[in-house]
Design an enzyme around this catalytic site. Structure first.
Site, PDB file in Angstrom:
ATOM      1  NE  ARG A 111      -3.570  -2.399   2.487  1.00 49.78           N
ATOM      2  CZ  ARG A 111      -4.610  -2.587   3.297  1.00 49.78           C
ATOM      3  NH1 ARG A 111      -4.963  -1.621   4.126  1.00 49.78           N
ATOM      4  NH2 ARG A 111      -5.277  -3.713   3.290  1.00 49.78           N
ATOM      5  CB  CYS A 158      -9.494  12.152  10.322  1.00 53.07           C
ATOM      6  SG  CYS A 158      -8.039  11.889   9.312  1.00 53.07           S
ATOM      7  CB  SER A 172     -13.293   5.609   3.314  1.00 58.74           C
ATOM      8  OG  SER A 172     -12.052   5.020   3.037  1.00 58.74           O
ATOM      9  CE  LYS A 229     -12.044  -6.267  -1.941  1.00 58.48           C
ATOM     10  NZ  LYS A 229     -10.684  -6.752  -1.596  1.00 58.48           N
ATOM     11  CB  CYS A 288      -0.367 -10.189   7.728  1.00 54.39           C
ATOM     12  SG  CYS A 288      -0.096  -8.488   7.171  1.00 54.39           S
ATOM     13  NE  ARG A 337      -0.516   2.182   5.531  1.00 54.17           N
ATOM     14  CZ  ARG A 337      -1.312   2.659   4.582  1.00 54.17           C
ATOM     15  NH1 ARG A 337      -0.869   3.572   3.743  1.00 54.17           N
ATOM     16  NH2 ARG A 337      -2.540   2.224   4.452  1.00 54.17           N
ATOM     17  CG  ASP A 380      23.412   7.198  16.625  1.00 60.05           C
ATOM     18  OD1 ASP A 380      23.726   8.335  16.998  1.00 60.05           O
ATOM     19  OD2 ASP A 380      22.527   6.986  15.772  1.00 60.05           O
TER      20      ASP A 380
END
Length: 610
Positions: A100, A114, A205, A241, A341, A345, A580
């Site tokens: 993605r 959001c 969405s 979808k 899975c 991403r 570091d």
């Protein structure tokens, strides 16, 4: 009507058969077909992929047969190159074929869960991946085995070049599917050209079917345009979808409405379990589980039945018999699907996330901009994938944002393993573009050809540094192993174990830094020859009880000189990287026991430490 029936038919005829078309959709189609508005010419659909709207009844036999076909298709998608396959396979055997890519942080909605009403402060454009960098990274991932790319945001359709991006991605050999996740606000304007460019799939969405609630949630009008976009997608042959995040006391009263939405539309409504985190200001009482939702639906439709699922499907598929569409459940919380899975991403600012719900990232953008080689970039990706956990966990330091599975549009990522700061960037430290190179004309590594000489081989009779010609030495296979320890203390060891250090995954970055260090040995050690290394393996493991990180390196080459220095440099740089990345917690760390463990090949013979 199935997609295959649309072949060679004009879109105008297709839309005449629609019985649930909104007036806004009709106006959009009329504008498209008559050349008005956006001036799209009339066109015919070409058959690119068949999507059937009618679903046969599922029996045990047909479900089993379907699963076997899906397994064969999944096996067929696996690349023949085993090295490429290994790059994207984690330590639990999960092979990642789905990437993605977030194209932007911007969005044309202002959803309450959001961002604030006034919007948010976006990162400077220079912090984001360029279009060329997106294409380059996409090609690398596909060459390593990715077969499906989904474009997300923010809202990807705010990109003016979205159609060109889709077309360019479709040119990558072996990439089988390019999809997009959108809020569908401008879908009636963009979907036709996106389909022409090769768009294969659409996720939309939508958390409510009530116009007033939509406006309340998003602080924008546009519900009618979203529904019109969904209808247009169906009529163009897609099976969109519809992603709906369910929340108690928010939209649970619309569950049956969404199921009813599938009666006359060939869509896949997917109910996503809300993931409660401290960061989004909601608690666990917002979670509406899969079991609760299924029970509620079956009160109205007792015949609501399960459908077969693919090997990597995140959604549990269901259907009301006789309905055109179907319903799915993404059970991220109550029945996680981490075991199968296959998703990765890439965020808009170039960070690779191996878990969509995790907070661990590694910056591929910084690696690119520090001129990392393609081989090292692949190694970096592979190391990140192999550090993927068995399953995601709800962390108090993590935040789940709106727009479903999209990346955070308004908050800069914490601090990534390969940040651009000189204090934490190993690539920067080892870059071939170092401003001050101590030696710029080191042509070869020289050793004495006298195997019986017990004197230093890199000095002449006067004690000055001297290079001894080894061109007459025979070519042979050389190997070397080295190790080192770094004591980090109890607190740092605990943070490394839980992977909660702000700078990222310490062990993964140390491993990559060691590999890069071995390759840069001749730039760091004055009289070391820039040899061709055939293999570098670096392991970084945590001894939690001893509060130590154990570092091991094994290097191999075929040449006229050994690789002891490369192995020792690898563990040294790896140890310095651990220091570091952890020094913000404590400076009380000790690097010790840097030593050569063994070597083989060469005139001096083999060595192994007792």
């Amino acid at each position: 009507m199935g997609y295959s029936k649309l072949t060679s038919m004009s879109v105008r005829c297709c839309f005449l058969e629609t019985h649930n078309m909104s007036s806004l959709l009709q106006r959009a189609i009329a504008t498209t077909l008559t050349g008005g508005g956006n001036k799209f010419p009339s066109f015919s659909i070409t058959k690119t992929k068949s999507t059937t709207s009618a679903q046969p009844a599922v029996t045990l036999e047909t479900a089993t047969a379907t699963n076997e076909v899906q397994k064969l298709q999944h096996a067929k998608a696996m690349p023949d190159n085993r090295t490429s396959t290994a790059t994207l396979t984690d330590t639990f055997g999960r092979y990642h074929t789905y990437l993605r890519i977030s194209l932007t942080e911007r969005c044309n909605l202002r959803c309450k869960y959001c961002m604030p009403a006034e919007g948010v402060t976006l990162q400077p454009k220079s912090n984001l991946l360029t279009t060329e960098e997106i294409f380059y990274l996409a090609r690398i991932f596909v060459e390593q085995g990715v077969r499906k790319i989904r474009l997300t945001g923010g809202e990807p359709t705010v990109r003016r070049d979205i159609v060109d991006i889709i077309a360019k991605l479709k040119e990558i050999p072996n990439l089988e599917n390019v999809g997009i996740t959108t809020n569908a606000l401008v879908l009636t304007r963009l979907l036709v050209p996106m389909q022409r460019a090769g768009l294969d799939a659409i996720n939309i969405s939508l958390d409510t079917l009530k116009p007033k609630r939509f406006e309340e949630i998003t602080r924008r009008k546009g519900w009618e345009r979203v529904i019109a976009g969904i209808d247009l997608a169906v009529q163009l042959g897609y099976k969109p979808k519809i992603n709906c995040v369910l929340m108690k006391n928010f939209n649970e009263d619309e569950i049956c409405d969404f199921v009813e939405f599938t009666r006359d539309r060939n869509v896949d409504v997917r109910f996503i379990e809300y993931m409660p985190f401290m960061g989004n200001k909601w608690q666990t009482d917002k979670l509406l589980s899969f079991g609760e939702t299924l029970k509620l639906i079956r009160q109205k439709w007792p015949e609501f039945e399960a459908l077969p699922n693919g090997p990597n499907d995140t959604s549990k598929a269901y259907k009301v018999p006789g309905f055109q569409g179907q319903v799915g459940f993404i059970t991220s919380m109550t029945e996680h699907f981490c075991g199968t899975c296959n998703r990765l991403r890439l965020t808009a600012d170039g960070n690779l996330k191996v878990c969509l719900f995790g907070n661990k990232e590694i910056s591929l953008k910084d690696a690119l901009r520090n001129n990392i080689s393609e081989d090292d970039l692949v190694a970096l990706i592979s190391a990140a994938v192999k550090r993927k956990k068995k399953q995601h966990a709800v962390s108090q330091t993590s935040t789940f944002y709106g727009n479903h599975l999209h990346a955070p549009p308004y908050q800069a990522s914490p601090t990534y393993p390969f940040s651009s700061s000189s204090s934490s960037s190993i690539i920067h430290l080892l870059s071939s573009n170092l401003k001050h190179k101590p030696f710029t004309a080191t042509a070869a590594r020289f050793y004495s050809s006298d195997s019986n000489c017990n004197n230093l081989t890199h000095v002449d009779a006067t004690g000055k540094a001297s290079m001894v010609d080894v061109s007459q030495k025979p070519i042979s296979t050389r190997t070397a192993e080295a190790k080192a320890h770094i004591y980090v203390g109890a607190e740092v060891a605990r943070l490394i174990h839980s992977n909660n250090l702000k700078k990222g995954d310490v062990l993964s970055v140390a491993q990559l830094a060691g590999i890069l260090g071995a390759k840069k040995t001749s730039d760091l050690i004055p009289l070391c020859h820039n040899i061709t290394i055939s293999s570098v393996k670096v392991n970084a493991t945590l001894d939690l009880d001893a509060h130590m990180v154990l570092l091991e390196a094994k290097v191999r080459c075929t040449g006229q000189t050994g690789v002891e220095m490369e192995a020792l440099t690898a563990v040294s740089i790896a140890a310095l990287t651990v220091y570091d990345m952890c020094k913000a917690i404590t400076h009380d760390m000790v690097i010790k026991d840097i030593q050569l463990v063994s070597k083989s090949g060469g005139q001096r013979g083999d060595f192994r430490r007792q």
